[in-house]
Design a protein around this motif. Sequence first.
Motif, mmCIF file in Angstrom:
data_model
loop_
_atom_site.group_PDB
_atom_site.id
_atom_site.type_symbol
_atom_site.label_atom_id
_atom_site.label_comp_id
_atom_site.label_asym_id
_atom_site.label_seq_id
_atom_site.Cartn_x
_atom_site.Cartn_y
_atom_site.Cartn_z
ATOM 1 N N TYR B 35 -14.211 -2.592 -20.424
ATOM 2 C CA TYR B 35 -14.850 -3.477 -21.379
ATOM 3 C C TYR B 35 -15.039 -2.743 -22.705
ATOM 4 O O TYR B 35 -15.141 -1.516 -22.745
ATOM 5 N N GLN B 37 -17.738 -3.027 -26.051
ATOM 6 C CA GLN B 37 -18.990 -3.640 -26.448
ATOM 7 C C GLN B 37 -19.363 -3.196 -27.857
ATOM 8 O O GLN B 37 -19.299 -2.013 -28.180
ATOM 9 N N GLY B 40 -25.524 -4.796 -29.978
ATOM 10 C CA GLY B 40 -26.243 -6.062 -29.894
ATOM 11 C C GLY B 40 -25.476 -7.196 -29.261
ATOM 12 O O GLY B 40 -25.957 -8.339 -29.234
ATOM 13 N N GLU B 41 -24.283 -6.924 -28.751
ATOM 14 C CA GLU B 41 -23.457 -7.955 -28.123
ATOM 15 C C GLU B 41 -23.194 -7.600 -26.666
ATOM 16 O O GLU B 41 -23.418 -6.470 -26.241
ATOM 17 N N GLY B 42 -22.696 -8.577 -25.905
ATOM 18 C CA GLY B 42 -22.341 -8.304 -24.533
ATOM 19 C C GLY B 42 -20.966 -7.654 -24.425
ATOM 20 O O GLY B 42 -20.146 -7.761 -25.345
ATOM 21 N N PRO B 43 -20.681 -6.970 -23.315
ATOM 22 C CA PRO B 43 -19.358 -6.372 -23.108
ATOM 23 C C PRO B 43 -18.281 -7.456 -23.051
ATOM 24 O O PRO B 43 -18.487 -8.514 -22.454
ATOM 25 N N LEU B 45 -14.403 -8.213 -21.835
ATOM 26 C CA LEU B 45 -13.394 -7.710 -20.915
ATOM 27 C C LEU B 45 -12.086 -7.411 -21.638
ATOM 28 O O LEU B 45 -11.566 -8.246 -22.385
#
Lengths: 110, 114
Positions: B35, B37, B40-43, B45
């Motif tokens: 992943y 990232q 402040g954000e999500g991972p 894919l």
Amino acid sequence: ETGVTQTPRHLVMGMTNKKSLKCEQHLGHNAMYWYKQSAKKPLELMFVYNFKEQTENNSVPSRFSPECPNSSHLFLHLHTLQPEDSALYLCASSQPPPAFFGQGTRLTVV
Amino acid sequence: TQLLEQSPQFLSIQEGENLTVYCNSSSVFSSLQWYRQEPGEGPVLLVTVVTGGEVKKLKRLTFQFGDARKDSSLHITAAQPGDTGLYLCAGEVAGGTSYGKLTFGQGTILTVHP
């Protein structure tokens, strides 16, 4: 646009407050997860739900209470948190791996 | 003890250089994901590998899964500033008790300078 949506994106709460984090997935997955990401630590798995049933609680304190009313929605209810609980809380879904993540909720406990 | 050892933890390079990030374990994984990232954000894919010895390419990124499915690497050719971010490996332990449970490495913070 992500298939996993988390709200709110940012939350500041006092130690005596009660709040909830919401996660919704539009991917048709049957498994949903809560992860905690703190500075300088690997992502920590908190809870796993498969087909709405909780299948794993990774020794999470009871001040964190998950709820999964259906396979598309996941909540994390918060009460009497501590400042050390401040972190990025991530929701994910999968069927099977890989997992797809939401954008996270940045939680600050004051 | 960290189940997935990721190295290096920090990498600061100039634009145009090549780099490799490693993910190692003593456990066998049924699948392994990489992943990326941003703060402040999500991972997000990048890739999933499931077969021992598998190699996958995504533009300038090359991912390899070890023959014994215990390790993986991510190689970036001619890095660009847009590659800057946190890179995470995550794996599902073979024979694990919890469906879809992923174990994450510590992450590699990559900074590519113009």
